[in-house]
Scaffold this motif. Structure first.
Motif, mmCIF file in Angstrom:
data_model
loop_
_atom_site.group_PDB
_atom_site.id
_atom_site.type_symbol
_atom_site.label_atom_id
_atom_site.label_comp_id
_atom_site.label_asym_id
_atom_site.label_seq_id
_atom_site.Cartn_x
_atom_site.Cartn_y
_atom_site.Cartn_z
ATOM 1 N N GLN A 94 0.828 -1.205 0.000
ATOM 2 C CA GLN A 94 0.000 0.000 0.000
ATOM 3 C C GLN A 94 0.865 1.260 0.000
ATOM 4 O O GLN A 94 0.610 2.204 -0.759
ATOM 5 C CB GLN A 94 -0.925 0.008 1.217
ATOM 6 N N ARG A 95 1.888 1.270 0.843
ATOM 7 C CA ARG A 95 2.750 2.451 0.910
ATOM 8 C C ARG A 95 3.473 2.687 -0.413
ATOM 9 O O ARG A 95 3.617 3.832 -0.857
ATOM 10 C CB ARG A 95 3.759 2.278 2.054
ATOM 11 N N LYS A 96 3.904 1.610 -1.035
ATOM 12 C CA LYS A 96 4.571 1.729 -2.330
ATOM 13 C C LYS A 96 3.623 2.312 -3.375
ATOM 14 O O LYS A 96 4.002 3.199 -4.158
ATOM 15 C CB LYS A 96 5.072 0.354 -2.774
ATOM 16 N N MET A 97 2.374 1.842 -3.361
ATOM 17 C CA MET A 97 1.406 2.327 -4.343
ATOM 18 C C MET A 97 1.057 3.787 -4.100
ATOM 19 O O MET A 97 0.882 4.561 -5.045
ATOM 20 C CB MET A 97 0.152 1.443 -4.298
ATOM 21 N N GLY A 101 1.578 7.050 -6.536
ATOM 22 C CA GLY A 101 0.349 7.670 -6.992
ATOM 23 C C GLY A 101 -0.637 6.697 -7.606
ATOM 24 O O GLY A 101 -1.522 7.098 -8.377
ATOM 25 N N HIS A 102 -0.513 5.417 -7.257
ATOM 26 C CA HIS A 102 -1.379 4.384 -7.818
ATOM 27 C C HIS A 102 -2.538 4.064 -6.869
ATOM 28 O O HIS A 102 -2.457 4.322 -5.662
ATOM 29 C CB HIS A 102 -0.577 3.110 -8.070
ATOM 30 N N PRO A 103 -3.628 3.484 -7.367
ATOM 31 C CA PRO A 103 -4.744 3.064 -6.502
ATOM 32 C C PRO A 103 -4.297 1.988 -5.513
ATOM 33 O O PRO A 103 -3.286 1.307 -5.716
ATOM 34 C CB PRO A 103 -5.772 2.515 -7.498
ATOM 35 N N TRP A 104 -5.114 1.812 -4.454
ATOM 36 C CA TRP A 104 -4.790 0.855 -3.396
ATOM 37 C C TRP A 104 -5.292 -0.563 -3.679
ATOM 38 O O TRP A 104 -5.130 -1.440 -2.842
ATOM 39 C CB TRP A 104 -5.460 1.277 -2.086
ATOM 40 N N ASP A 105 -5.939 -0.789 -4.795
ATOM 41 C CA ASP A 105 -6.719 -2.016 -5.002
ATOM 42 C C ASP A 105 -5.980 -3.302 -4.651
ATOM 43 O O ASP A 105 -6.518 -4.172 -3.957
ATOM 44 C CB ASP A 105 -7.203 -2.093 -6.458
ATOM 45 N N LEU A 106 -4.764 -3.447 -5.124
ATOM 46 C CA LEU A 106 -4.028 -4.689 -4.876
ATOM 47 C C LEU A 106 -3.736 -4.895 -3.393
ATOM 48 O O LEU A 106 -3.724 -6.027 -2.911
ATOM 49 C CB LEU A 106 -2.720 -4.695 -5.669
#
Length: 205
Positions: A94-97, A101-106
């Motif tokens: 989550q922190r990497k995403m 600036g990416h969504p949290w979905d994964l």
């Protein structure tokens, strides 16, 4: 069935995660995949390729009727039951995403990441915004909260979500986690309580 979740809905959790007592201008809403639903005391299999997995204990409500653009005044008509759930989160991912600036979905919507306990009719409680809840791991309380500390109340969240999504019977809403999140490990035994009722129990494998 849709699984809605709200992020950053308790000030002290926002402080432990972001270093500030932050209230967002609007509720932070995200969705989990239907395959993330975990219920009926089934075990949670910790994914071994996603890094640190943390529990986020939350009050969860069940939508009971079709609704669109619901006013806050009438929001209580649209949910009929409540329980405790765990929003399992792949924290490092989550922190990497977020950094990218990416969504949290994964990090939030993987299989088993939306664990819920047994439903309790909301009429069993006097006030949805005065519910105490806590999570025990291996017999020790690790997280506790009260819905009175929510930044956005249940009825506000339902009214807000219904501006964008049609609510349908069976949809589920995770209402946010208080401070105290932490990791889960293989062989942990988790028990979730709503007031003095144990509504959730599962093992990690």
């Amino acid at each position: 069935m849709k699984i809605f979740a709200i992020g950053m809905n308790y000030a002290l959790h926002n402080k432990e995660m972001h270093g500030t007592l932050l209230k967002t201008e609007e509720p932070v809403i995200f969705l989990k995949a239907d395959s993330s639903l975990l219920k009926d005391h089934k075990p949670f299999f910790i994914p071994d390729h996603m890094g640190r997995i943390e529990y986020e204990t939350e009050v969860v409500v069940r939508i009971c009727k079709l609704g669109k653009t619901v006013s806050e005044r009438f929001a209580p008509r649209y949910y009929d039951a409540v329980t405790v759930g765990i929003d399992f989160t792949a924290r490092e991912l989550q922190r990497k995403m977020i950094e990218q600036g990416h969504p949290w979905d994964l990090a939030k919507g993987f299989d088993g990441a939306a664990c819920i306990g047994e439903w309790v009719p909301k009429e069993k409680f006097l006030d949805m915004q005065r519910l105490h809840f806590h999570l025990d791991i291996n017999g020790k309380t690790v997280q506790e909260g009260c819905t009175s500390d929510m930044l956005y109340k249940v009825d506000e969240i339902i009214a807000y979500i219904s501006k964008f999504f049609t609510l349908k019977t069976g949809d589920i809403l995770f209402t946010g986690t208080p401070a105290g999140v932490g990791p889960v490990n293989i062989d942990d035994h988790l028990e979730g309580y709503l007031e003095d009722r144990k509504v959730l129990e599962l093992n990690c494998k």
